[in-house]
Design an enzyme around this catalytic site. Structure first.
Site, PDB file in Angstrom:
ATOM      1  N   ARG A 183     -14.098 -12.584  -7.367  1.00 13.97           N
ATOM      2  CA  ARG A 183     -14.400 -13.916  -6.783  1.00 13.97           C
ATOM      3  C   ARG A 183     -15.907 -14.151  -6.616  1.00 13.97           C
ATOM      4  O   ARG A 183     -16.580 -13.391  -5.926  1.00 13.97           O
ATOM      5  CB  ARG A 183     -13.704 -14.015  -5.419  1.00 13.97           C
ATOM      6  CG  ARG A 183     -13.479 -15.424  -4.938  1.00 13.97           C
ATOM      7  CD  ARG A 183     -12.633 -15.402  -3.692  1.00 13.97           C
ATOM      8  NE  ARG A 183     -12.173 -16.725  -3.331  1.00 13.97           N
ATOM      9  CZ  ARG A 183     -11.329 -16.961  -2.325  1.00 13.97           C
ATOM     10  NH1 ARG A 183     -10.866 -15.976  -1.596  1.00 13.97           N
ATOM     11  NH2 ARG A 183     -10.941 -18.190  -2.056  1.00 13.97           N
TER      12      ARG A 183
ATOM     13  N   CYS B  30       7.835   1.099   4.335  1.00 12.22           N
ATOM     14  CA  CYS B  30       7.361   2.017   3.291  1.00 12.22           C
ATOM     15  C   CYS B  30       7.267   3.444   3.803  1.00 12.22           C
ATOM     16  O   CYS B  30       7.162   4.380   3.021  1.00 12.22           O
ATOM     17  CB  CYS B  30       6.021   1.557   2.727  1.00 12.22           C
ATOM     18  SG  CYS B  30       4.646   1.702   3.862  1.00 12.22           S
TER      19      CYS B  30
ATOM     20  N   ARG C  33     -13.860   5.078  21.178  1.00 12.44           N
ATOM     21  CA  ARG C  33     -13.683   5.255  19.724  1.00 12.44           C
ATOM     22  C   ARG C  33     -14.566   4.230  19.021  1.00 12.44           C
ATOM     23  O   ARG C  33     -14.698   3.083  19.476  1.00 12.44           O
ATOM     24  CB  ARG C  33     -12.215   5.167  19.314  1.00 12.44           C
ATOM     25  CG  ARG C  33     -11.622   3.803  19.097  1.00 12.44           C
ATOM     26  CD  ARG C  33     -10.103   3.850  19.111  1.00 12.44           C
ATOM     27  NE  ARG C  33      -9.493   4.545  17.981  1.00 12.44           N
ATOM     28  CZ  ARG C  33      -9.242   3.996  16.803  1.00 12.44           C
ATOM     29  NH1 ARG C  33      -9.585   2.746  16.570  1.00 12.44           N
ATOM     30  NH2 ARG C  33      -8.649   4.683  15.845  1.00 12.44           N
TER      31      ARG C  33
ATOM     32  N   GLU D 294     -14.373 -20.478  -5.003  1.00 12.30           N
ATOM     33  CA  GLU D 294     -15.331 -19.375  -4.923  1.00 12.30           C
ATOM     34  C   GLU D 294     -16.593 -19.683  -4.121  1.00 12.30           C
ATOM     35  O   GLU D 294     -17.064 -18.826  -3.361  1.00 12.30           O
ATOM     36  CB  GLU D 294     -15.718 -18.931  -6.335  1.00 12.30           C
ATOM     37  CG  GLU D 294     -14.555 -18.295  -7.054  1.00 12.30           C
ATOM     38  CD  GLU D 294     -14.822 -18.103  -8.532  1.00 12.30           C
ATOM     39  OE1 GLU D 294     -15.069 -16.979  -8.948  1.00 12.30           O
ATOM     40  OE2 GLU D 294     -14.767 -19.114  -9.258  1.00 12.30           O
TER      41      GLU D 294
ATOM     42  N   CYS E 172      -1.528 -16.931  -1.364  1.00  6.01           N
ATOM     43  CA  CYS E 172      -0.727 -16.284  -2.423  1.00  6.01           C
ATOM     44  C   CYS E 172       0.659 -15.951  -1.897  1.00  6.01           C
ATOM     45  O   CYS E 172       1.600 -15.783  -2.656  1.00  6.01           O
ATOM     46  CB  CYS E 172      -1.429 -15.042  -2.958  1.00  6.01           C
ATOM     47  SG  CYS E 172      -1.177 -13.562  -1.965  1.00  6.01           S
TER      48      CYS E 172
ATOM     49  N   CYS F  82       1.525 -11.557   1.611  1.00  6.08           N
ATOM     50  CA  CYS F  82       1.523 -10.926   2.941  1.00  6.08           C
ATOM     51  C   CYS F  82       2.460 -11.659   3.888  1.00  6.08           C
ATOM     52  O   CYS F  82       2.756 -11.173   4.978  1.00  6.08           O
ATOM     53  CB  CYS F  82       0.118 -10.954   3.535  1.00  6.08           C
ATOM     54  SG  CYS F  82      -0.398 -12.619   4.016  1.00  6.08           S
TER      55      CYS F  82
ATOM     56  N   ASP G 112      -6.591  10.612  17.446  1.00  4.59           N
ATOM     57  CA  ASP G 112      -7.131  10.072  18.700  1.00  4.59           C
ATOM     58  C   ASP G 112      -6.451  10.740  19.880  1.00  4.59           C
ATOM     59  O   ASP G 112      -7.082  11.035  20.891  1.00  4.59           O
ATOM     60  CB  ASP G 112      -6.865   8.563  18.790  1.00  4.59           C
ATOM     61  CG  ASP G 112      -7.900   7.766  18.044  1.00  4.59           C
ATOM     62  OD1 ASP G 112      -9.011   7.653  18.552  1.00  4.59           O
ATOM     63  OD2 ASP G 112      -7.594   7.280  16.945  1.00  4.59           O
TER      64      ASP G 112
ATOM     65  N   CYS H 260       0.812  -1.216   0.000  1.00 10.02           N
ATOM     66  CA  CYS H 260       0.000   0.000   0.000  1.00 10.02           C
ATOM     67  C   CYS H 260       0.847   1.269   0.000  1.00 10.02           C
ATOM     68  O   CYS H 260       0.426   2.293  -0.504  1.00 10.02           O
ATOM     69  CB  CYS H 260      -0.938   0.002   1.210  1.00 10.02           C
ATOM     70  SG  CYS H 260      -0.088   0.179   2.805  1.00 10.02           S
TER      71      CYS H 260
HETATM   72  C1  LIG Z   1      -1.576   3.507   8.949  1.00  8.33           C
HETATM   73  C2  LIG Z   1      -1.713   4.585   9.983  1.00  8.33           C
HETATM   74  C3  LIG Z   1      -2.818   4.571  10.802  1.00  8.33           C
HETATM   75  C4  LIG Z   1      -2.975   5.574  11.748  1.00  8.33           C
HETATM   76  N1  LIG Z   1      -4.064   5.525  12.582  1.00  8.33           N
HETATM   77  C5  LIG Z   1      -4.205   6.486  13.517  1.00  8.33           C
HETATM   78  C6  LIG Z   1      -5.315   6.455  14.410  1.00  8.33           C
HETATM   79  O1  LIG Z   1      -6.156   5.556  14.363  1.00  8.33           O
HETATM   80  N2  LIG Z   1      -5.424   7.461  15.304  1.00  8.33           N
HETATM   81  C7  LIG Z   1      -4.504   8.460  15.389  1.00  8.33           C
HETATM   82  O2  LIG Z   1      -4.618   9.328  16.232  1.00  8.33           O
HETATM   83  N3  LIG Z   1      -3.453   8.485  14.568  1.00  8.33           N
HETATM   84  C8  LIG Z   1      -3.287   7.545  13.649  1.00  8.33           C
HETATM   85  N4  LIG Z   1      -2.222   7.597  12.807  1.00  8.33           N
HETATM   86  C9  LIG Z   1      -1.327   8.733  12.875  1.00  8.33           C
HETATM   87  C10 LIG Z   1      -0.062   8.407  13.619  1.00  8.33           C
HETATM   88  O3  LIG Z   1      -0.302   8.410  14.977  1.00  8.33           O
HETATM   89  C11 LIG Z   1       0.936   9.446  13.207  1.00  8.33           C
HETATM   90  O4  LIG Z   1       1.270   9.198  11.862  1.00  8.33           O
HETATM   91  C12 LIG Z   1       2.194   9.465  14.024  1.00  8.33           C
HETATM   92  O5  LIG Z   1       1.947   9.605  15.360  1.00  8.33           O
HETATM   93  C13 LIG Z   1       3.050  10.636  13.546  1.00  8.33           C
HETATM   94  O6  LIG Z   1       4.262  10.577  14.199  1.00  8.33           O
HETATM   95  P1  LIG Z   1       5.605  10.640  13.389  1.00  8.33           P
HETATM   96  O7  LIG Z   1       6.655  10.672  14.386  1.00  8.33           O
HETATM   97  O8  LIG Z   1       5.685   9.569  12.416  1.00  8.33           O
HETATM   98  O9  LIG Z   1       5.433  12.025  12.680  1.00  8.33           O
HETATM   99  P2  LIG Z   1       6.160  12.559  11.408  1.00  8.33           P
HETATM  100  O10 LIG Z   1       5.522  11.956  10.224  1.00  8.33           O
HETATM  101  O11 LIG Z   1       7.594  12.427  11.531  1.00  8.33           O
HETATM  102  O12 LIG Z   1       5.735  14.062  11.529  1.00  8.33           O
HETATM  103  C14 LIG Z   1       4.423  14.498  11.331  1.00  8.33           C
HETATM  104  C15 LIG Z   1       4.410  15.971  10.989  1.00  8.33           C
HETATM  105  O13 LIG Z   1       4.702  16.715  12.140  1.00  8.33           O
HETATM  106  C16 LIG Z   1       5.953  17.403  12.030  1.00  8.33           C
HETATM  107  N5  LIG Z   1       6.590  17.185  13.300  1.00  8.33           N
HETATM  108  C17 LIG Z   1       6.930  16.012  13.856  1.00  8.33           C
HETATM  109  N6  LIG Z   1       7.393  16.208  15.102  1.00  8.33           N
HETATM  110  C18 LIG Z   1       7.317  17.532  15.322  1.00  8.33           C
HETATM  111  C19 LIG Z   1       7.632  18.333  16.424  1.00  8.33           C
HETATM  112  N7  LIG Z   1       8.076  17.821  17.546  1.00  8.33           N
HETATM  113  N8  LIG Z   1       7.436  19.662  16.310  1.00  8.33           N
HETATM  114  C20 LIG Z   1       6.980  20.208  15.186  1.00  8.33           C
HETATM  115  N9  LIG Z   1       6.657  19.487  14.111  1.00  8.33           N
HETATM  116  C21 LIG Z   1       6.826  18.162  14.181  1.00  8.33           C
HETATM  117  C22 LIG Z   1       6.632  16.814  10.825  1.00  8.33           C
HETATM  118  O14 LIG Z   1       7.410  17.755  10.170  1.00  8.33           O
HETATM  119  C23 LIG Z   1       5.467  16.366   9.981  1.00  8.33           C
HETATM  120  O15 LIG Z   1       4.964  17.423   9.236  1.00  8.33           O
HETATM  121  C24 LIG Z   1      -2.023   6.615  11.859  1.00  8.33           C
HETATM  122  C25 LIG Z   1      -0.926   6.625  11.013  1.00  8.33           C
HETATM  123  C26 LIG Z   1      -0.767   5.636  10.074  1.00  8.33           C
HETATM  124  C27 LIG Z   1       0.402   5.678   9.151  1.00  8.33           C
HETATM  125  S1  FES Z   2      -1.660 -15.201   1.633  1.00  5.39           S
HETATM  126 FE1  FES Z   2      -2.350 -13.877   0.051  1.00  5.39          FE
HETATM  127  S2  FES Z   2      -2.549 -12.002   1.090  1.00  5.39           S
HETATM  128 FE2  FES Z   2      -2.063 -13.369   2.686  1.00  5.39          FE
HETATM  129  S1  FES Z   3       3.358  -1.361   2.130  1.00  2.00           S
HETATM  130 FE1  FES Z   3       1.556  -1.446   3.279  1.00  2.00          FE
HETATM  131  S2  FES Z   3       2.299  -0.924   5.251  1.00  2.00           S
HETATM  132 FE2  FES Z   3       3.995  -0.576   3.993  1.00  2.00          FE
END
Ligand SMILES: Cc1cc2nc3c(=O)[nH]c(=O)nc-3n(C[C@H](O)[C@H](O)[C@H](O)COP(=O)(O)OP(=O)(O)OC[C@H]3O[C@@H](n4cnc5c(N)ncnc54)[C@H](O)[C@@H]3O)c2cc1C
Ligand code: FES
Ligand code: FES
EC number: 1.2.3.7
Length: 1365
Positions: free
Chosen positions: A941, A89, A444, A1292, A129, A132, A374, A59
């Protein structure tokens, strides 16, 4: 990418401040920083610059887990290694400096030996497959590693508990297996599990004692040095100061606030990106494509990683990861506000995102970009404050609330930390007869209970209350009510409600008033989906929080705990562990056919060594493609250009229909009916239609550039597009179907209607679409060859048609083209028609550029361009008798085909086949296949059959509701007799003993204790207000046809055997069955080598369209059987040739002859040891599959959540060729069907462009949404003389059985409706119990049917009752 990779011998080089140094699978990597583009992700590096291809791209947004690797960090001071999973990724390559990465092939592989995780995944039949599987393996390994770190486990098993094992893969998606076997594989390590309680596997044999089973389990030894996650050489190197000169490179990692400040201040005007975990790029994908001049990694600054807890509260540095916060707060607190926060945090994202995603990153996403967080909601209720550092004012302190309301923080300001103040109860307040108690709760509502799904709404409430004897109630002194993620800019406090409640004694009357105020305050912004549902959730949660306070009894009986925090909410969710049972007969008659042997290549799939198209190393000079598609439904294409008219980096060209060579045609698929266009020509015909393929020097550049393309459209003088079935009818836009494909009427409808005692006339239902969600998206690699030839590696279910399409497109003879397919990472019908344009576009680009071209279509483009299932509208009239026996059914269907034929003409027969599971008396069937300006719908499917099944059940349910008769009775009374079956299905019905459905129907009642459980369900519903259960038993009938299929078996000089079939291994176990059949059939020569020994000598190889022609389609569930039959015939030929040789040898030697000596002799005699054939089915190649499922669900009336408590299935597999494979197909198909019926919304905007185009918006089932108890019996229905060794299909048909979940949900909703009708004061609201529950019955849908205002109705009723008393 242009990094310079320097691989050195361990310890050979001193670390340099100009380089990144890290390890992958124990191998040292050193990269010159100056050569690295800091936006490079770890997956880019792994897949393009290393041999470690186990890491898959599913993804690119953190939502699927295919790319999960283990990251290990060493703390030289504590001399401790931290190991955790991350999504490669989203992780930036530069951020792994000094770390060690372990991928699945690093755990073990075919060369050094597989890891126990791989072995157990294979032995529990937990891969199909396989796409995963490497990610699953790493997630499981990480769970084991961490469980066993702190204290050594009992020998042979892990400290991991079964509950933890279930959660270990909760963030990983699998579209094939249905998860149960994966969880069992993981549970097999757990110390609190008895292996005998786990599902069917290759380790337990009947009659084994426990020790024997344990002895057979691949050994797990937590101390094993097999996997060293952090190599010694790296430990030594990171002890040396490795900090980089911050200003020299585009990537810098400051180690102090002042250094950070310096970096941010001096570089004015420079575009700088602060980076923590970088996981936000999974949501804000455009961020991946922005060009920053500098990346500043803030995770090495001590102030930002601090976790402090004292009497004042908790301070969390902004760069503390969510996982770390969970770990630390969980250690420190139990049962308190912090514990509640921890438990909520565990549902944020998934484990591998939480492991790198930081608290600060999350808050900044919310503050700057209005991310539906959240964290901000729960921290708002916890009165959190934040400390920030700005360039203008230095450090500042704000409440989180103030911070959220400020304009987006400027990019060079930094969030430093978050503080959660301590909150203690106070002694008696005025008028109170007790000390105050503190209440805190978070909520939630999301489609997946374990997380990995954004909530529709989240909430967190804190309140200070005390008991007032004087006022005879509980007084609220203070409260904070925070709501978020419901389609609002930021988490928000319902201040009016807070003010209203403060000082009041909580009562029903007060609550209902508060709810009134709340509904005005919590209003989603315009354009938010399901606004009514989201608002109703706010009411629900407020009610849940305060309801128990309306009575003092609970309070006095210990409702408030000692520590002041009350578990004041009725636990609404059953938290049962997954369990399962399987009844399987391993048939010995044709051994090894009939045995549940491990799937061919399963271990390779688990270790990630199995090669998919995108794993084939890129040939020299390889180019990469990305599709440019239309976003308009019907428009003239005036021009294609780039934004700002600047050609993006790496772009080599854009190829359109104008580039089709002379003699070639603009053809994108040559399938069963009229061929389809490859590219839109002057006019685009639908949103999502491919207009061009952009070619660049890397996949990343191609994808970025494709997003920068601007299409200029013009709609002048064009008719308005047809975007709905109604439009199509109005404009008579239909596909012409040849008469045999139109479906047929059965019996005399007029007579049937005349016999009816009751009629329901003109009832309407509708069905939406479903996306395949194969984990491997569409992909191909085209390599030009000499003499104008083209070799194309394609991920396809139909290589032969891909071949024809390419030849047609390039205008070359078919012998100039060669299509090779080894395995496919999930097809589900999506790689039949939709794989052709992908391969054709690649071939065209390769032909034009005279260089290899590969394309790996990104998830969004894949979702937008491939169409999915056919939506449809159904109008029916049904006549029936008072006992529910249906006498006539008149059906009119409108099917949305999209813009071209694809497989749409085949749909009516599919629909009708499955619909005719019941005896409708007489059936009139009229289908119009509508041509619309939307992407062509295609085979998914069980195409048509799943809709036919639903239609049948909807009608049965309607009749039952109309007559107020139990729906199970109505089903039973309308099941076919053999005579009526023959009338409806003709020759497919076979002979009378083959009609096993009535037998299965009764057997399932026993197997599932159906009748007893129905009573229990009734009792449950009578005694529960907010949870209602439903149970439903549903039959499935699925007709299939065998198709001609080629095969070849060749024996090599050493006795090893090579098998070729044109059926493709898409995860359905085709290779395994083919191998078994080959071993059985060659074993009939009865030499001294057993069939089981022969099995080890067989390899099934890739399909190659020049090696074997007339390959047909892998689909329709019968390709495994047909391929097996083809090789059986080949083997008969070989045996015939070998028998005289054997006879002579026996005569000469007088003893048994081994296979190898037999073959050696045959070679000496130059006997042709290759036989090929094409299996041609006769008229008996059509038959029907039968199955029955009973599902029990529990609906949360307040949130609309449906939990599948239990499913029991009996499925007739004839004599299964491989029951392990068939079991996997049954469970996997069922779970995919569950997705269709309950979860997956594949939605389009008003132009017909798909908008649910990511893992964020499209929710397939996960481990937490499958049946909690999942029992399957594979019925061995004995001898079927016209079937391949008496076997039947399994790919299927079982998908249809998921209708049982939908029917059970409807039954539960009906109970909720009955209840609300009792609560309706003055009967002012008529409750319709004959309703149709839409598909998919998502949370918002279920809640809407249970009543968005159910809480208000209840409270009003309660108040009224009291008044009446
Ligand atoms: C698949 C997926 C599912 C998610 N589901 C949820 C969910 O259900 N609920 C939820 O609440 N969140 C969810 N998130 C969000 C997730 O919590 C945030 O992506 C994560 O906490 C961001 O943290 P990071 O360190 O990776 O931030 P980064 O990606 O590194 O930074 C985020 C942004 O903030 C800036 N930044 C980072 N730190 C600082 C700082 N200290 N000061 C100023 N700017 C800063 C960066 O420049 C960037 O613009 C999800 C994310 C993903 C990828
Ligand atoms: S075995 Fe195909 S996606 Fe998991
Ligand atoms: S490719 Fe799906 S989580 Fe990274």
């Amino acid at each position: 990418m242009s990094e310079k990779v320097i691989e050195k011998e361990e310890g050979a080089m001193k670390s340099s401040k100009t380089c990144l140094v890290f390890a992958i699978n124990g191998q040292r990597f050193e990269l010159e920083l100056s050569s690295i583009d800091p936006s490079t992700t770890l997956i880019d590096f792994l897949r393009n610059k290393t041999p470690f291809k186990s890491v898959k791209l599913g993804c690119g947004e953190g939502g699927c887990g295919a790319c999960v690797v283990l990251l290990s960090k060493y703390d030289p001071l504590l001399e401790k290694v931290d190991d955790f999973t991350i999504s490669s990724c989203l992780t930036l390559l530069c951020s792994i400096d000094g770390c060690s990465i372990t991928t699945s092939e690093g755990l073990g592989n075919s060369r050094v030996g597989f890891h126990a995780v791989h072995e157990r995944i294979a032995g529990f039949h937990a891969t199909q497959c396989g796409f995963c599987t490497p990610g699953m393996s790493v997630s499981m390994f990480s769970a084991l590693l961490n469980a066993d770190k702190s204290h050594p486990p009992r020998s042979g098993c892990s400290n991991l508990t079964a509950a933890e094992a279930e959660k270990a893969v909760a963030g990983n998606l699998c579209r094939c297996t249905g998860y149960r076997p994966l969880v069992d594989a993981c549970k097999s390590f757990a110390s609190d599990v008895d292996i005998e309680d786990l599902g069917f596997n290759s380790f337990c044999k009947k009659g084994d004692n426990r020790d024997e089973v344990l002895g057979r389990l691949p050994c797990y030894d937590h101390t094993s040095s097999q996997v060293c996650t952090f190599p010694e050489f790296l430990k030594k190197e990171i002890k040396i100061d490795m900090s980089l000169d911050p200003r020299k490179y585009r990537w810098s990692s400051p180690v102090s606030i002042s250094e950070l400040q310096g970096l941010l201040e001096v570089e004015n005007g420079m575009s700088v990106k602060l980076v923590a975990g970088n996981t936000s790029t999974g949501y804000y994908k455009e961020e991946k494509e922005r060009k920053y001049e500098r990346f500043v990694d803030i995770r090495r600054i001590p102030e930002l990683t601090v976790v402090r807890k004292d009497e004042k509260g908790v301070e969390l540095g902004a760069a503390v990861t969510i996982s770390k916060a969970i770990e630390v707060l969980r250690e420190k607190e139990n049962g308190s506000m912090l514990a509640k926060i921890v438990s909520h945090m565990e549902k944020i994202a998934n484990r591998f995102v939480r492991n790198t995603g930081t608290i600060g990153g999350n808050i900044m996403m919310a503050q700057r970009k209005q991310f539906p967080s959240d964290l901000t909601t729960i921290l708002l209720a916890a009165r959190a404050t934040v400390r920030i550092m700005t360039s203008s004012s230095g450090q500042e302190h704000f409440t989180l609330e103030e911070f959220l309301q400020q304009p987006p923080l400027e990019t060079k300001s930094v969030l430093l930390s978050i503080e959660i103040p301590s909150w203690l109860p106070v002694k008696k307040k005025n008028g109170s007869s007790s000390d105050t108690h503190l209440l805190f709760e978070t909520y939630r509502a999301a489609p997946r209970p374990f997380g990995n799904a954004l909530p529709f709404l989240n909430a967190a409430f804190s309140a200070e209350v005390s008991l007032s004897e004087e006022l005879n109630g509980i007084v609220l002194h203070d409260c904070r009510l925070a709501f978020g993620a419901y389609g609002t800019k930021h988490a928000h406090r319902a201040t009016k409600v807070e003010e209203f409640l403060t000082g009041k004694v909580i009562s029903d009357e007060v609550l209902i008033e508060a709810i009134g105020l709340l509904k005005d305050e919590i209003v989603p912004d315009k354009g938010t989906s399901n606004p009514g549902y989201r608002s109703s959730l706010a009411v629900t949660f407020l009610f849940e929080f305060f309801e128990s306070l309306t009575q003092t009894n609970g309070w006095l009986n210990g409702g408030c705990k000692e520590n002041g925090f009350d578990q004041n909410v009725e636990s609404l969710k059953p938290e049962a562990m997954l369990s399962s049972a399987q009844q399987i007969v391993e048939n010995q008659e044709y051994s090894p056919v009939g045995k549940g042997i491990v799937k061919a290549g399963a271990r390779l799939q688990a270790s990630g060594e199995a090669v998919y198209v995108d794993d084939i190393p890129a040939p020299e000079n390889c180019l990469y493609g990305a599709f440019i598609y239309s976003t308009m439904p019907l428009a003239r294409i005036k021009g294609i250009r780039f934004k700002q008219n600047r050609v993006p980096e790496g772009v080599l060209g854009i190829i359109t229909y104008k580039d089709i060579p002379e003699g070639g045609k603009n053809v994108g698929s040559k399938g069963f009916f009229r061929s389809d266009l490859l590219f839109a020509e002057e006019i685009t015909l639908c949103a999502g239609q491919i207009i061009a393929i952009l070619v660049a020097d890397s996949q990343k550049h191609a994808d970025i550039a494709a997003n920068l393309v601007v299409i200029d459209y013009d709609t002048k003088d064009l008719e308005s597009p047809i975007l709905s079935l109604e439009d199509a009818v109005e404009k008579s836009s239909f596909l012409e179907l040849p008469p045999p494909l139109r479906g047929k009427s059965v019996g005399d409808i007029a007579k049937g209607m005349a016999e009816a005692e009751y009629k329901i006339l003109g009832s309407k239902i509708s069905l939406g679409s479903q996306y395949f969600f194969y984990m491997e998206t569409q992909t191909a690699l085209a390599v030009p060859d000499e003499d104008n030839c083209m070799v194309v590696y394609s991920s396809t279910q139909v290589p032969e048609y891909v071949h024809r399409t390419i030849a047609g497109c390039l205008g070359v003879p078919e012998n100039n083209v060669r299509v090779i397919t080894r395995r496919v990472g999930g097809g589900f019908g999506g790689k039949v028609m939709k794989s052709m344009p992908v391969a054709a576009a690649c071939a065209l680009a390769a032909s034009k550029m005279q260089r290899p071209v590969r394309i790996y279509v990104n998830r969004k483009t894949d979702m937008i361009t491939t169409g999915g299932r056919h939506p449809m509208k159904i109008t029916y009239s049904v006549g029936f008798k008072s006992n529910g026996k249906i006498t006539a059914l008149d059906l009119e269907l409108l099917l949305e085909a999209g813009i071209s034929d694809d497989i749409s003409p085949l749909m009516p027969s599919g629909i009708q086949g499955a619909l005719m599971k019941y005896d409708w008396g007489a059936l009139s069937f009229d289908v119009k296949v509508c041509k619309t300006n939307t992407v062509s719908r295609t085979a998914v499917r069980a195409p048509g059959d799943v809709q036919g099944t639903y239609i049948g059940e909807a009608i049965i349910e309607k009749v039952a509701s109309y007559l107020s008769i139990d729906v199970d009775e109505i089903r039973k009374v309308n099941l076919h007799t053999y005579e009526s079956l023959k009338l409806f299905h003709n020759v497919k019905a076979g002979e009378s003993p083959e009609y096993t459905l009535p037998l299965i129907w009764d057997k399932l009642a026993e197997f599932s204790e159906f009748n007893q459980r129905r009573k229990v369900v009734e009792e449950f519903n009578a005694s529960n207000k907010w949870r209602k259960r439903g149970i439903s038993r549903v039959p499935a009938v699925y007709g299939v046809s065998m198709r001609s299929t080629p095969g070849r078996v060749s024996v090599l000089s050493d006795g090893s055997i090579v098998v070729e079939v044109q059926g493709i291994e898409i995860g359905q176990g085709l290779w395994t069955k083919v191998k078994q059949m080959t071993a059985f059939s060659l074993g009939l020569i009865q030499c001294g080598t057993t069939s089981d020994e022969l099995l080890e000598k067989i390899r099934v190889i890739q399909s190659d369209t020049l090696s074997m022609v007339q390959g047909s389609v892998t689909g329709g569930s019968t390709t495994s059987e047909a391929s097996s039959e083809a090789v059986r015939i080949c083997c008969v030929g070989l045996v015939e040739r070998l028998l005289p040789v054997k006879t002579t040898l026996v005569e000469q030697t007088g003893g048994p002859v081994t296979w190898d000596s037999l073959i050696s002799q045959a070679y000496q005699q130059s006997i042709n040891m290759a036989v090929s054939t094409s299996y041609l089915p006769d008229s008996t190649g059509e038959y029907i599959n039968y199955g029955v499922a009973a599902s029990e669900v529990e609906v949360n009336v307040l949130t609309g959540e449906t939990t599948v408590l239990r499913t029991d299935i009996i499925y007739d597999c004839g004599k299964s060729l491989n029951p392990a494979v068939d079991l996997g197909q049954i469970e996997g198909a069922f779970v995919q069907g569950l997705g269709f019926f309950m979860l997956e919304e594949y939605l389009m905007n008003s132009d017909g462009l798909v908008v649910t185009d990511s893992t964020w918006t499209y929710k397939i089932p996960t481990v937490d949404t499958i049946p909690r108890q999942f029992n399957v019996e594979i019925l061995n229905s004995g001898h079927h003389k016209n079937r391949v060794l008496s076997s039947k299909a399994s790919g299927e048909p079982p998908l249809l059985l998921a209708a049982s979940v939908h029917c059970a949900a409807r039954a539960a909703v009906k109970e909720a409706k009955k209840q609300i009708s009792r609560w309706c004061t003055n009967n002012q609201q008529e409750i319709d119990l004959t309703f149709d529950l839409p598909v998919p019955a998502t949370m918002p849908v279920v809640k809407e049917f249970c009543g968005l205002d159910v809480v208000e109705k209840y409270l009003e009723w309660k108040i009224k009752q009291r008044k009446n008393v």
